[in-house]
Structure formats: C-alpha cells, structure tokens
Design a protein around this motif. Sequence first.
Motif, PDB file in Angstrom:
ATOM      1  N   PHE A 143       0.833  -1.206   0.000  1.00 15.12           N
ATOM      2  CA  PHE A 143       0.000   0.000   0.000  1.00 15.12           C
ATOM      3  C   PHE A 143       0.866   1.254   0.000  1.00 15.12           C
ATOM      4  O   PHE A 143       0.633   2.189  -0.771  1.00 15.12           O
ATOM      5  CB  PHE A 143      -0.920   0.001   1.222  1.00 15.12           C
ATOM      6  CG  PHE A 143      -1.801   1.222   1.309  1.00 15.12           C
ATOM      7  CD1 PHE A 143      -2.918   1.357   0.497  1.00 15.12           C
ATOM      8  CD2 PHE A 143      -1.492   2.251   2.207  1.00 15.12           C
ATOM      9  CE1 PHE A 143      -3.712   2.491   0.566  1.00 15.12           C
ATOM     10  CE2 PHE A 143      -2.293   3.375   2.285  1.00 15.12           C
ATOM     11  CZ  PHE A 143      -3.405   3.498   1.460  1.00 15.12           C
ATOM     12  N   LYS A 144       1.885   1.276   0.839  1.00 17.31           N
ATOM     13  CA  LYS A 144       2.762   2.440   0.926  1.00 17.31           C
ATOM     14  C   LYS A 144       3.493   2.682  -0.383  1.00 17.31           C
ATOM     15  O   LYS A 144       3.583   3.810  -0.871  1.00 17.31           O
ATOM     16  CB  LYS A 144       3.783   2.229   2.058  1.00 17.31           C
ATOM     17  CG  LYS A 144       4.739   3.390   2.257  1.00 17.31           C
ATOM     18  CD  LYS A 144       5.682   3.116   3.413  1.00 17.31           C
ATOM     19  CE  LYS A 144       6.631   4.276   3.633  1.00 17.31           C
ATOM     20  NZ  LYS A 144       7.568   4.014   4.758  1.00 17.31           N
ATOM     21  N   VAL A 145       3.985   1.594  -0.970  1.00 17.66           N
ATOM     22  CA  VAL A 145       4.705   1.710  -2.238  1.00 17.66           C
ATOM     23  C   VAL A 145       3.779   2.214  -3.340  1.00 17.66           C
ATOM     24  O   VAL A 145       4.166   3.047  -4.170  1.00 17.66           O
ATOM     25  CB  VAL A 145       5.313   0.345  -2.636  1.00 17.66           C
ATOM     26  CG1 VAL A 145       5.911   0.407  -4.038  1.00 17.66           C
ATOM     27  CG2 VAL A 145       6.397  -0.061  -1.650  1.00 17.66           C
ATOM     28  N   THR A 146       2.539   1.717  -3.362  1.00 23.39           N
ATOM     29  CA  THR A 146       1.580   2.109  -4.400  1.00 23.39           C
ATOM     30  C   THR A 146       1.242   3.594  -4.314  1.00 23.39           C
ATOM     31  O   THR A 146       1.239   4.306  -5.328  1.00 23.39           O
ATOM     32  CB  THR A 146       0.288   1.284  -4.278  1.00 23.39           C
ATOM     33  OG1 THR A 146       0.601  -0.106  -4.393  1.00 23.39           O
ATOM     34  CG2 THR A 146      -0.698   1.663  -5.375  1.00 23.39           C
ATOM     35  N   ILE A 147       0.950   4.081  -3.110  1.00 21.44           N
ATOM     36  CA  ILE A 147       0.605   5.498  -2.928  1.00 21.44           C
ATOM     37  C   ILE A 147       1.779   6.390  -3.314  1.00 21.44           C
ATOM     38  O   ILE A 147       1.631   7.385  -4.032  1.00 21.44           O
ATOM     39  CB  ILE A 147       0.170   5.783  -1.477  1.00 21.44           C
ATOM     40  CG1 ILE A 147      -1.112   5.006  -1.149  1.00 21.44           C
ATOM     41  CG2 ILE A 147      -0.035   7.278  -1.271  1.00 21.44           C
ATOM     42  CD1 ILE A 147      -2.282   5.354  -2.044  1.00 21.44           C
ATOM     43  N   GLU A 148       2.962   6.030  -2.827  1.00 24.93           N
ATOM     44  CA  GLU A 148       4.156   6.828  -3.154  1.00 24.93           C
ATOM     45  C   GLU A 148       4.404   6.829  -4.664  1.00 24.93           C
ATOM     46  O   GLU A 148       4.774   7.845  -5.255  1.00 24.93           O
ATOM     47  CB  GLU A 148       5.379   6.282  -2.421  1.00 24.93           C
ATOM     48  CG  GLU A 148       5.361   6.551  -0.926  1.00 24.93           C
ATOM     49  CD  GLU A 148       6.580   5.981  -0.233  1.00 24.93           C
ATOM     50  OE1 GLU A 148       7.445   5.390  -0.918  1.00 24.93           O
ATOM     51  OE2 GLU A 148       6.686   6.124   0.996  1.00 24.93           O
ATOM     52  N   GLY A 149       4.175   5.663  -5.290  1.00 25.99           N
ATOM     53  CA  GLY A 149       4.392   5.561  -6.724  1.00 25.99           C
ATOM     54  C   GLY A 149       3.443   6.443  -7.516  1.00 25.99           C
ATOM     55  O   GLY A 149       3.844   7.105  -8.479  1.00 25.99           O
ATOM     56  N   LEU A 150       2.161   6.473  -7.113  1.00 29.97           N
ATOM     57  CA  LEU A 150       1.184   7.315  -7.801  1.00 29.97           C
ATOM     58  C   LEU A 150       1.537   8.794  -7.691  1.00 29.97           C
ATOM     59  O   LEU A 150       1.509   9.541  -8.680  1.00 29.97           O
ATOM     60  CB  LEU A 150      -0.217   7.068  -7.210  1.00 29.97           C
ATOM     61  CG  LEU A 150      -0.926   5.782  -7.627  1.00 29.97           C
ATOM     62  CD1 LEU A 150      -2.162   5.565  -6.773  1.00 29.97           C
ATOM     63  CD2 LEU A 150      -1.302   5.826  -9.102  1.00 29.97           C
ATOM     64  N   PRO A 174      15.007   9.505  -3.003  1.00 35.16           N
ATOM     65  CA  PRO A 174      14.640   9.890  -1.639  1.00 35.16           C
ATOM     66  C   PRO A 174      13.470   9.074  -1.086  1.00 35.16           C
ATOM     67  O   PRO A 174      13.453   8.738   0.096  1.00 35.16           O
ATOM     68  CB  PRO A 174      14.252  11.369  -1.789  1.00 35.16           C
ATOM     69  CG  PRO A 174      14.994  11.827  -2.978  1.00 35.16           C
ATOM     70  CD  PRO A 174      14.991  10.657  -3.920  1.00 35.16           C
ATOM     71  N   ALA A 175      12.479   8.767  -1.936  1.00 36.56           N
ATOM     72  CA  ALA A 175      11.320   7.988  -1.467  1.00 36.56           C
ATOM     73  C   ALA A 175      11.753   6.617  -0.970  1.00 36.56           C
ATOM     74  O   ALA A 175      11.274   6.123   0.052  1.00 36.56           O
ATOM     75  CB  ALA A 175      10.293   7.850  -2.585  1.00 36.56           C
ATOM     76  N   LEU A 176      12.680   5.993  -1.676  1.00 36.80           N
ATOM     77  CA  LEU A 176      13.152   4.662  -1.295  1.00 36.80           C
ATOM     78  C   LEU A 176      14.170   4.709  -0.164  1.00 36.80           C
ATOM     79  O   LEU A 176      14.160   3.859   0.724  1.00 36.80           O
ATOM     80  CB  LEU A 176      13.763   3.957  -2.509  1.00 36.80           C
ATOM     81  CG  LEU A 176      12.807   3.642  -3.666  1.00 36.80           C
ATOM     82  CD1 LEU A 176      13.574   3.051  -4.841  1.00 36.80           C
ATOM     83  CD2 LEU A 176      11.711   2.674  -3.223  1.00 36.80           C
ATOM     84  N   ALA A 177      15.051   5.708  -0.188  1.00 36.70           N
ATOM     85  CA  ALA A 177      16.119   5.788   0.806  1.00 36.70           C
ATOM     86  C   ALA A 177      15.669   6.463   2.102  1.00 36.70           C
ATOM     87  O   ALA A 177      15.982   5.975   3.192  1.00 36.70           O
ATOM     88  CB  ALA A 177      17.320   6.537   0.225  1.00 36.70           C
ATOM     89  N   LEU A 178      14.920   7.560   1.979  1.00 34.22           N
ATOM     90  CA  LEU A 178      14.525   8.314   3.164  1.00 34.22           C
ATOM     91  C   LEU A 178      13.259   7.756   3.804  1.00 34.22           C
ATOM     92  O   LEU A 178      13.192   7.579   5.013  1.00 34.22           O
ATOM     93  CB  LEU A 178      14.307   9.789   2.816  1.00 34.22           C
ATOM     94  CG  LEU A 178      15.498  10.516   2.165  1.00 34.22           C
ATOM     95  CD1 LEU A 178      15.146  11.977   1.917  1.00 34.22           C
ATOM     96  CD2 LEU A 178      16.732  10.408   3.029  1.00 34.22           C
ATOM     97  N   LEU A 179      12.234   7.486   2.989  1.00 34.77           N
ATOM     98  CA  LEU A 179      10.957   7.004   3.521  1.00 34.77           C
ATOM     99  C   LEU A 179      10.935   5.490   3.669  1.00 34.77           C
ATOM    100  O   LEU A 179      10.412   4.961   4.640  1.00 34.77           O
ATOM    101  CB  LEU A 179       9.804   7.446   2.615  1.00 34.77           C
ATOM    102  CG  LEU A 179       9.675   8.960   2.381  1.00 34.77           C
ATOM    103  CD1 LEU A 179       8.516   9.249   1.431  1.00 34.77           C
ATOM    104  CD2 LEU A 179       9.487   9.690   3.693  1.00 34.77           C
ATOM    105  N   GLY A 180      11.523   4.799   2.712  1.00 31.56           N
ATOM    106  CA  GLY A 180      11.478   3.344   2.736  1.00 31.56           C
ATOM    107  C   GLY A 180      12.574   2.687   3.537  1.00 31.56           C
ATOM    108  O   GLY A 180      12.463   1.531   3.919  1.00 31.56           O
ATOM    109  N   GLY A 181      13.665   3.412   3.787  1.00 34.08           N
ATOM    110  CA  GLY A 181      14.736   2.847   4.595  1.00 34.08           C
ATOM    111  C   GLY A 181      15.693   1.946   3.844  1.00 34.08           C
ATOM    112  O   GLY A 181      16.505   1.252   4.456  1.00 34.08           O
ATOM    113  N   LEU A 182      15.622   1.934   2.508  1.00 36.76           N
ATOM    114  CA  LEU A 182      16.566   1.114   1.754  1.00 36.76           C
ATOM    115  C   LEU A 182      17.943   1.769   1.782  1.00 36.76           C
ATOM    116  O   LEU A 182      18.057   2.994   1.758  1.00 36.76           O
ATOM    117  CB  LEU A 182      16.111   0.967   0.294  1.00 36.76           C
ATOM    118  CG  LEU A 182      14.816   0.214   0.026  1.00 36.76           C
ATOM    119  CD1 LEU A 182      14.555   0.118  -1.481  1.00 36.76           C
ATOM    120  CD2 LEU A 182      14.856  -1.189   0.628  1.00 36.76           C
ATOM    121  N   PRO A 183      19.010   0.970   1.846  1.00 38.80           N
ATOM    122  CA  PRO A 183      20.346   1.546   1.766  1.00 38.80           C
ATOM    123  C   PRO A 183      20.532   2.225   0.420  1.00 38.80           C
ATOM    124  O   PRO A 183      19.936   1.823  -0.578  1.00 38.80           O
ATOM    125  CB  PRO A 183      21.276   0.336   1.941  1.00 38.80           C
ATOM    126  CG  PRO A 183      20.439  -0.842   1.569  1.00 38.80           C
ATOM    127  CD  PRO A 183      19.032  -0.504   1.966  1.00 38.80           C
TER     128      PRO A 183
END
Length: 303
Positions: A135-142, A161-170
């Motif tokens: 759900f989080k990925v879908t909303i951010e993607g839209l 930034p969406a993946l690194a800052l919000l998602g926590g991916l390295p």
Amino acid sequence: MSLTLVLTLLLSVLIGISLGLLGGGGSILTVPILTYVAGMNPKEAIAASLFVVGATSAVSVVTHARKKRVKWRTGLIFGAAGMVGAFGGGLLGGRIPATVLMIAFALMMVATSLAMIRGRKDHTPEAQENDLPVFKVTIEGLVVGLVTGLVGAGGGFLVVPALALLGGLPMPVAVGTSLLVIAMKSFAGLGGYLTTISLDWALVGGVTVAAILGSFIGARLAGRIPEAALRKGFGYFVLAMGVFVLVQELPAPANLILGFSAAGIGVLAVLCGFLIPGCPLRRASGTSTAKHATAEHTATEAR
C-alpha cells in the motif's frame, strides 16, 4: 557535424554517469542540455528527456541487478503505480505553459535536494532485506509518478529519496531499484506527451546512445562511494541545478532573488551540517560516520 551537436553528445555522457551512479539526475541534466545547448523547445526537451532517461535506465538496471542492488518486487509495484500517475502527468504537462513547467521542475529539485542533504533520522537494518509494504509503495508511486510525469522528469531525484529516506533502503539498493522505476515511468510519461508533441528522433537517438555509454561508467562507480557521501553529493548537485534553472527561467529581478535564496539555503545547510554543534544535519552525518566506523572496527576484529 556541428559544434553544438558535438557538445550536446559529450554532455549527454554525463546523463548516463548520473543515472548509473546516483539512480537519478538524468532528467535534471537532460532537460537543460536539450533546452539550453541543443536549442530544443522546453516541452520537446521534457518529452525527449523521458525517452533518453527511460532507455538509459533500462540498460543500467541490468548492471545493478547483477550486483544484487535491485529490489524487484518493490520496484515493479512502485513503477506500475508510477506509470499510471506519469501518464496522467504527461497528458496534463503537454497543456501547461513551458515556463511554468520549468519553474515547477526547478522548485521540486530544490525541495528534494534539501531532503537528501538532511538525510534520514534513523536507519532500519531490517529494511535492507525486506520489500516495502504494498500500500505504501503504491501510494508513493502514484504521487511521484504524477509529479515527475508533469514536469518531465524520469523521477530519480524523487524516487531515490522515497526509497532511501521514507522506505529505509540503503543508498546503493535505492539507486538500483530507482532505475527500474524510472524506466517504467519515463515511457509512460512519454506516451502522454506524444499525444501533443513531436520529436527529432535522430537527435534523441544520438543523445540516448551517448547517455547509455555513460551509464556503464556510473554503474561501475556505484557501490564504491560511502552511502552518506553519495546521498549528500547527490543533494548538493540537485540544488545547484535547481538554482540554475530558476535563474534561467524567472524574469529579473525575481530570478536573482529566488536563485540567491536557494543558494543561501544550500550554504546554510553546509554550515549547519559541518560547523554548527547540535545541528540535525551534523547529527545525521555523525551518526552515519559512526556506524561506518563501527562496521569497519567490527570487520577488523573479525579478521
């Protein structure tokens, strides 16, 4: 071959290096190069950038995938949602004045650069191994797709930034995954623009080939640069380009006022991050450095 064309192709190599190394920045370079160097109409440059960045990202993601730096499930869900938003943004963008699009493009760059310079307050190691919630990925993607399709950007400067800052991916994984997302969204956004725009495909093809060559260089450099340095360097680069576009597009004296204001914010960020005790930027940088040092010490003891 004219000098302008040669310069355009040489600068296009930087587009690929940026995408391969940072997972973004392609459109941030492509739009100004095609507009101010190649002399394309801003709307045509925006549409062309979507093809150049999309094709270059599709090639570059293969190299990152071989090095296990792509989260396929997260990337495909984010990309699919982003395609829907990007197509709608592309349809809308073709009907908005070019100057308005370029100013919006620059303001988005400045805002994103500050988020990247500041970084995340915490780092969750488990996020490195698990894909993000659907759900989080879908909303951010839209949302990201709509914005990037509207301003003609492939989206790396928002996806990373969406993946690194919000998602926590390295950062290295965020870079690799963002390339998959960028490729999907770029072609969707291009489809929206092509309903109102026609392109010089010979020029676009030449720029694309040069960018792809640069992407191989960038991909080889990725993973060899510390995460904190890569994130902050990307942020300062985006800030500089945002100020440049603002100065070019806004009438005087507004261009100078906003340009110097954005530059001043960047200088304050640098001073705060490295000189002022207790600053959030300094704490974020110090935390990252401490973690890096601890990891190195642990590795040394293990050996």
